[in-house]
Motif scaffolding. Sequence first.
Motif, PDB file in Angstrom:
ATOM      1  N   PRO A 135       0.789  -1.237   0.000  1.00  0.00           N
ATOM      2  CA  PRO A 135       0.000   0.000   0.000  1.00  0.00           C
ATOM      3  C   PRO A 135       0.818   1.284   0.000  1.00  0.00           C
ATOM      4  CG  PRO A 135      -0.041  -1.009   2.164  1.00  0.00           C
ATOM      5  CD  PRO A 135       0.645  -1.983   1.263  1.00  0.00           C
ATOM      6  N   THR A 136       2.139   1.197   0.090  1.00  0.00           N
ATOM      7  CA  THR A 136       2.958   2.411   0.048  1.00  0.00           C
ATOM      8  C   THR A 136       3.834   2.411  -1.191  1.00  0.00           C
ATOM      9  OG1 THR A 136       4.676   1.355   1.394  1.00  0.00           O
ATOM     10  CG2 THR A 136       3.034   2.685   2.549  1.00  0.00           C
ATOM     11  N   ASN A 137       4.206   3.596  -1.650  1.00  0.00           N
ATOM     12  CA  ASN A 137       5.045   3.762  -2.828  1.00  0.00           C
ATOM     13  C   ASN A 137       6.264   4.612  -2.490  1.00  0.00           C
ATOM     14  OD1 ASN A 137       3.273   2.413  -4.809  1.00  0.00           O
ATOM     15  ND2 ASN A 137       1.875   4.103  -4.362  1.00  0.00           N
ATOM     16  N   GLY A 138       7.299   4.493  -3.300  1.00  0.00           N
ATOM     17  CA  GLY A 138       8.524   5.214  -2.991  1.00  0.00           C
ATOM     18  C   GLY A 138       9.236   5.725  -4.224  1.00  0.00           C
ATOM     19  N   LEU A 139      10.221   6.576  -3.980  1.00  0.00           N
ATOM     20  CA  LEU A 139      11.102   7.113  -5.015  1.00  0.00           C
ATOM     21  C   LEU A 139      12.506   6.619  -4.713  1.00  0.00           C
ATOM     22  CD1 LEU A 139      11.729   9.021  -7.415  1.00  0.00           C
ATOM     23  CD2 LEU A 139      11.942  10.885  -5.740  1.00  0.00           C
ATOM     24  N   ILE A 140      13.100   5.872  -5.637  1.00  0.00           N
ATOM     25  CA  ILE A 140      14.443   5.328  -5.443  1.00  0.00           C
ATOM     26  C   ILE A 140      15.437   6.239  -6.135  1.00  0.00           C
ATOM     27  CG2 ILE A 140      16.010   3.461  -6.091  1.00  0.00           C
ATOM     28  CD1 ILE A 140      12.367   2.884  -5.146  1.00  0.00           C
ATOM     29  N   LEU A 141      16.430   6.694  -5.380  1.00  0.00           N
ATOM     30  CA  LEU A 141      17.448   7.610  -5.880  1.00  0.00           C
ATOM     31  C   LEU A 141      18.791   6.892  -5.805  1.00  0.00           C
ATOM     32  CD1 LEU A 141      16.228  10.738  -3.861  1.00  0.00           C
ATOM     33  CD2 LEU A 141      15.594  10.102  -6.201  1.00  0.00           C
ATOM     34  N   GLN A 142      19.282   6.437  -6.947  1.00  0.00           N
ATOM     35  CA  GLN A 142      20.503   5.646  -6.963  1.00  0.00           C
ATOM     36  C   GLN A 142      21.745   6.528  -7.010  1.00  0.00           C
ATOM     37  OE1 GLN A 142      20.280   1.859  -9.333  1.00  0.00           O
ATOM     38  NE2 GLN A 142      18.678   3.028 -10.372  1.00  0.00           N
ATOM     39  N   TYR A 143      22.744   6.147  -6.221  1.00  0.00           N
ATOM     40  CA  TYR A 143      24.045   6.794  -6.345  1.00  0.00           C
ATOM     41  C   TYR A 143      25.154   5.762  -6.493  1.00  0.00           C
ATOM     42  CZ  TYR A 143      24.273   5.846  -1.274  1.00  0.00           C
ATOM     43  OH  TYR A 143      24.248   5.248  -0.032  1.00  0.00           O
ATOM     44  N   PRO A 150      16.780   3.248 -15.075  1.00  0.00           N
ATOM     45  CA  PRO A 150      16.638   4.648 -14.668  1.00  0.00           C
ATOM     46  C   PRO A 150      17.428   4.946 -13.406  1.00  0.00           C
ATOM     47  CG  PRO A 150      14.498   3.695 -15.225  1.00  0.00           C
ATOM     48  CD  PRO A 150      15.474   2.564 -15.204  1.00  0.00           C
ATOM     49  N   ARG A 151      18.106   6.065 -13.389  1.00  0.00           N
ATOM     50  CA  ARG A 151      18.885   6.435 -12.200  1.00  0.00           C
ATOM     51  C   ARG A 151      17.967   6.734 -11.026  1.00  0.00           C
ATOM     52  NH1 ARG A 151      22.606  11.809 -11.417  1.00  0.00           N
ATOM     53  NH2 ARG A 151      23.631  11.177  -9.482  1.00  0.00           N
ATOM     54  N   PHE A 152      16.904   7.473 -11.283  1.00  0.00           N
ATOM     55  CA  PHE A 152      15.891   7.780 -10.278  1.00  0.00           C
ATOM     56  C   PHE A 152      14.559   7.256 -10.793  1.00  0.00           C
ATOM     57  CE2 PHE A 152      18.501  11.897  -9.946  1.00  0.00           C
ATOM     58  CZ  PHE A 152      19.474  11.275  -9.177  1.00  0.00           C
ATOM     59  N   TYR A 153      13.845   6.516  -9.970  1.00  0.00           N
ATOM     60  CA  TYR A 153      12.582   5.970 -10.442  1.00  0.00           C
ATOM     61  C   TYR A 153      11.597   5.805  -9.294  1.00  0.00           C
ATOM     62  CZ  TYR A 153      14.421   1.445  -8.780  1.00  0.00           C
ATOM     63  OH  TYR A 153      14.947   0.432  -8.006  1.00  0.00           O
ATOM     64  N   PHE A 154      10.328   5.905  -9.645  1.00  0.00           N
ATOM     65  CA  PHE A 154       9.260   5.619  -8.695  1.00  0.00           C
ATOM     66  C   PHE A 154       8.993   4.119  -8.722  1.00  0.00           C
ATOM     67  CE2 PHE A 154       8.518  10.105  -9.447  1.00  0.00           C
ATOM     68  CZ  PHE A 154       8.149  10.571  -8.186  1.00  0.00           C
ATOM     69  N   ALA A 191      21.567   3.223  -2.821  1.00  0.00           N
ATOM     70  CA  ALA A 191      20.373   4.004  -3.174  1.00  0.00           C
ATOM     71  C   ALA A 191      19.695   4.530  -1.924  1.00  0.00           C
ATOM     72  CB  ALA A 191      19.398   3.154  -3.976  1.00  0.00           C
ATOM     73  N   LEU A 192      19.029   5.659  -2.070  1.00  0.00           N
ATOM     74  CA  LEU A 192      18.142   6.185  -1.040  1.00  0.00           C
ATOM     75  C   LEU A 192      16.707   5.878  -1.460  1.00  0.00           C
ATOM     76  CD1 LEU A 192      19.724   9.692  -0.324  1.00  0.00           C
ATOM     77  CD2 LEU A 192      20.007   7.585   0.989  1.00  0.00           C
ATOM     78  N   LEU A 193      15.948   5.348  -0.540  1.00  0.00           N
ATOM     79  CA  LEU A 193      14.535   5.049  -0.794  1.00  0.00           C
ATOM     80  C   LEU A 193      13.686   6.028   0.003  1.00  0.00           C
ATOM     81  CD1 LEU A 193      12.101   3.413  -1.732  1.00  0.00           C
ATOM     82  CD2 LEU A 193      12.591   1.753   0.086  1.00  0.00           C
ATOM     83  N   SER A 212       3.255  -0.622 -15.538  1.00  0.00           N
ATOM     84  CA  SER A 212       4.554  -0.928 -14.940  1.00  0.00           C
ATOM     85  C   SER A 212       4.624  -0.329 -13.552  1.00  0.00           C
ATOM     86  CB  SER A 212       5.692  -0.365 -15.804  1.00  0.00           C
ATOM     87  OG  SER A 212       6.940  -0.549 -15.168  1.00  0.00           O
ATOM     88  N   ILE A 213       5.248  -1.080 -12.622  1.00  0.00           N
ATOM     89  CA  ILE A 213       5.425  -0.519 -11.286  1.00  0.00           C
ATOM     90  C   ILE A 213       6.716   0.284 -11.196  1.00  0.00           C
ATOM     91  CG2 ILE A 213       4.150  -2.433 -10.262  1.00  0.00           C
ATOM     92  CD1 ILE A 213       6.851  -3.354  -9.052  1.00  0.00           C
ATOM     93  N   ILE A 214       7.507   0.302 -12.274  1.00  0.00           N
ATOM     94  CA  ILE A 214       8.759   1.059 -12.313  1.00  0.00           C
ATOM     95  C   ILE A 214       8.590   2.203 -13.297  1.00  0.00           C
ATOM     96  CG2 ILE A 214      11.234   0.978 -12.799  1.00  0.00           C
ATOM     97  CD1 ILE A 214      10.316  -0.662 -10.361  1.00  0.00           C
ATOM     98  N   ILE A 215       8.649   3.426 -12.796  1.00  0.00           N
ATOM     99  CA  ILE A 215       8.438   4.611 -13.622  1.00  0.00           C
ATOM    100  C   ILE A 215       9.658   5.520 -13.541  1.00  0.00           C
ATOM    101  CG2 ILE A 215       6.949   6.599 -14.073  1.00  0.00           C
ATOM    102  CD1 ILE A 215       5.566   3.897 -14.434  1.00  0.00           C
ATOM    103  N   ASP A 216      10.290   5.775 -14.668  1.00  0.00           N
ATOM    104  CA  ASP A 216      11.444   6.665 -14.716  1.00  0.00           C
ATOM    105  C   ASP A 216      11.010   8.053 -14.238  1.00  0.00           C
ATOM    106  OD1 ASP A 216      13.642   8.252 -15.346  1.00  0.00           O
ATOM    107  OD2 ASP A 216      13.968   7.310 -17.301  1.00  0.00           O
TER     108      ASP A 216
END
Length: 278
Positions: A42-50, A67-71, A91-93, A115-119
Amino acid sequence: MQSSNNSTHCLTPKSYNNIVQCIINFEMPYTPNGTQLIMPNPTNGLILQYGDPSYYSFDGVNFVPFPRFYFALPSISRKSMLFKCNGYYRALLVIFRPGVISSTFKFPLSDCARSIIIDANCVLPKKTYDKIAAIIEYEASVKSKISQLLFWFQCIQNPDLNCSITIQAIDQIIASRGIISPSDLSQQLGLSLRTLERKFKYEQGVSPYTYSRLVKHHSILREIHTNSNIDWFDIVVRYKFHDRAHYINDFKKMTGLNSLLNNGYGLSLDKKTRIDFQ
């Protein structure tokens, strides 16, 4: 999760504002066979890769480049998925308060249902994307990256979010542990059932009924993880299942898994960050 023992999970305190629930830092090496189970959630996030892994795969579909950053939107997923990665994952979630992504970033999750992965570059305004990229690229330490992200999210928090009908509906669904019916929910919000379902599905990508089932099953998972002596009769009664078989069958329909406890994969992401979604 199958990875080395030196993986780190740095959790920040929760509830910074009405947008961000928490930010987690992940640093871990993955072997080519390393996997993570991602359940509908039920929760969603933004993944910020470094970091710079060599490849990613979701259910056997490889992404090169990824994608480097993706929802990551597990709330719209129709089954559990296996995430695979080869390389050192950093990565930071950013976990958002349930329901706020559509209103905050101005894109309905119904547009993302394939898709559950969105750039993030495809859905965020360029100014917003560039600001996030600058924080991730130029802040040297993980601590400073998190600090600057929190400050920035504090600046963009939206006081009108609490007036959103769908967010009010989600708050009530979570408060009821997913037990409230769509008809009761629409009555409490002063809407027709059809209006609630239309607006909710447009913004959240799923119906209020499906979202309630997600919350219900994750509430049960939280009880399983926090109580070693589960009374299944009590679970069945409180969560309004006909019997234990009804619960197991509904869990399978929701996740694609025959059994949570015998699926062979760790649940560290769900257990540590997603089950505690209130």
